[in-house]
Design a protein around this motif. Structure first.
Motif, short mmCIF file in Angstrom:
data_model
loop_
_atom_site.label_atom_id
_atom_site.label_comp_id
_atom_site.label_asym_id
_atom_site.label_seq_id
_atom_site.Cartn_x
_atom_site.Cartn_y
_atom_site.Cartn_z
N VAL A 125 0.84 -1.19 0.00
CA VAL A 125 0.00 0.00 0.00
C VAL A 125 0.88 1.25 0.00
O VAL A 125 1.85 1.36 0.74
CB VAL A 125 -0.96 0.01 1.21
N GLN A 126 0.56 2.17 -0.91
CA GLN A 126 1.36 3.39 -1.05
C GLN A 126 0.59 4.64 -0.66
O GLN A 126 1.19 5.68 -0.41
CB GLN A 126 1.88 3.53 -2.48
N ILE A 144 2.21 10.49 6.24
CA ILE A 144 1.53 10.24 7.51
C ILE A 144 2.54 10.10 8.65
O ILE A 144 3.43 9.25 8.60
CB ILE A 144 0.66 8.98 7.42
N LYS A 145 2.36 10.91 9.70
CA LYS A 145 3.18 10.80 10.90
C LYS A 145 2.57 9.78 11.87
O LYS A 145 3.25 8.91 12.38
CB LYS A 145 3.29 12.15 11.61
N SER A 179 5.05 -2.35 7.54
CA SER A 179 5.65 -2.64 8.85
C SER A 179 6.27 -1.41 9.50
O SER A 179 6.60 -1.45 10.69
CB SER A 179 6.71 -3.73 8.71
N SER A 180 6.43 -0.33 8.76
CA SER A 180 6.97 0.91 9.34
C SER A 180 5.95 1.58 10.26
O SER A 180 6.29 2.53 10.97
CB SER A 180 7.39 1.88 8.24
N PHE A 181 4.70 1.09 10.27
CA PHE A 181 3.67 1.60 11.17
C PHE A 181 3.41 0.58 12.27
O PHE A 181 3.35 -0.62 12.02
CB PHE A 181 2.38 1.88 10.40
N ILE A 189 -1.75 4.74 15.99
CA ILE A 189 -0.79 4.01 15.16
C ILE A 189 0.28 5.00 14.75
O ILE A 189 -0.02 6.08 14.24
CB ILE A 189 -1.45 3.41 13.91
N LEU A 190 1.55 4.63 14.96
CA LEU A 190 2.65 5.55 14.71
C LEU A 190 3.51 5.08 13.54
O LEU A 190 3.81 3.89 13.42
CB LEU A 190 3.53 5.65 15.96
N CYS A 191 3.91 6.02 12.70
CA CYS A 191 4.95 5.75 11.70
C CYS A 191 6.28 5.74 12.45
O CYS A 191 6.68 6.76 13.03
CB CYS A 191 4.96 6.81 10.62
N TRP A 192 6.94 4.60 12.46
CA TRP A 192 8.12 4.43 13.30
C TRP A 192 9.23 5.41 12.94
O TRP A 192 10.06 5.76 13.78
CB TRP A 192 8.62 3.00 13.22
N HIS A 193 9.28 5.87 11.70
CA HIS A 193 10.31 6.82 11.29
C HIS A 193 10.17 8.16 12.02
O HIS A 193 11.12 8.94 12.06
CB HIS A 193 10.24 7.07 9.77
#
Length: 231
Positions: A125-126, A144-145, A179-181, A189-193
């Motif tokens: 998903v993009q 998305i943050k 998986s970055s979320f 839900i957090l964007c790990w970056h």
């Protein structure tokens, strides 16, 4: 549970219906349509939980339905021989793409993804789609943050400070996102970056400090998992 099957070949539609009833409760409500127009009409007048969609409907492009309803709260599984469109479909956030010809086992795998509370995403998903007036706006995943639960909706908090309202629940989005979320709290839900460091406060409270200085709560049940990831 209400499931909509949009398939123009009656034999295949009945086969999908039978397999669907075999997997779910026999009392599940199943609606059948054979065209783009009828499918959109049913979606507009019914609150469905799952859409099973073919991409070739009597010569019409079923992908048009996906583009129209991608922002709605239900999940979508594509069942189609047009495998060249699979990547594009995943980019729109469909739950699965079942290529024709298919068997009961493959369709059951797709249904398991729908019923499972665990993330089983392909990571393709993009972007997510949000409804703006009568149009659909695409939000790229990279914007998305974090995502916050807001009743029956979710809030997409973006890098530029904007907040967009989305129809899908946190549970539905958790299955779709790469998986970055990560789910860090029942409401977030957090964007790990975007994560900077985990903060432990007095009284057994936990927060995640973001790189922009914002603080998000971390659930106690999520603390050990998140702490392990930050080590």
């Amino acid at each position: 549970m209400k499931i909509l099957i949009i398939e123009d070949e009656a034999r295949i539609a009945k086969r999908i219906e039978r397999m669907t009833r075999d997997f779910f409760d026999k009392e599940v409500q199943i609606l059948l349509c054979d065209s783009v127009e009828n499918g959109l009409s049913v979606i507009q007048t019914n609150s469905i939980d799952l859409l099973l969609l073919d991409l070739n409907l009597n010569g019409e492009d079923g992908f048009y339905i996906l583009q129209c309803v991608v922002a709605k709260s239900f999940q979508t599984i594509i069942i189609s021989a047009y495998t060249d469109k699979a990547i594009t479909a995943f980019h729109y956030g469909v739950l699965d793409f079942v290529p024709k010809p298919f068997d009961e086992n493959r369709l059951s795998q797709a249904f398991t993804r729908f019923t499972s509370p665990e993330k089983q995403t392909s990571g393709d998903v993009q972007f997510l789609a949000v409804k703006k007036a009568k149009t659909i706006k695409l939000i790229t995943i990279k914007e998305i943050k974090f995502i916050k639960g807001a009743g029956i909706y979710t809030e997409l908090h973006l890098a530029d400070g904007r907040v967009e309202l989305h129809d899908k629940s946190l549970e539905s989005l958790e299955k779709l996102l790469p998986s970055s979320f990560q789910r860090i709290h029942k409401s977030y839900i957090l964007c790990w970056h975007e994560a900077d460091k985990l903060i432990v406060e007095a009284g057994g409270r936990y927060n995640m400090l973001l790189k922009n200085g914002e603080l998000l709560p971390v659930g106690r049940s999520k603390y050990k998992e998140i702490r392990h990831r930050t080590i």
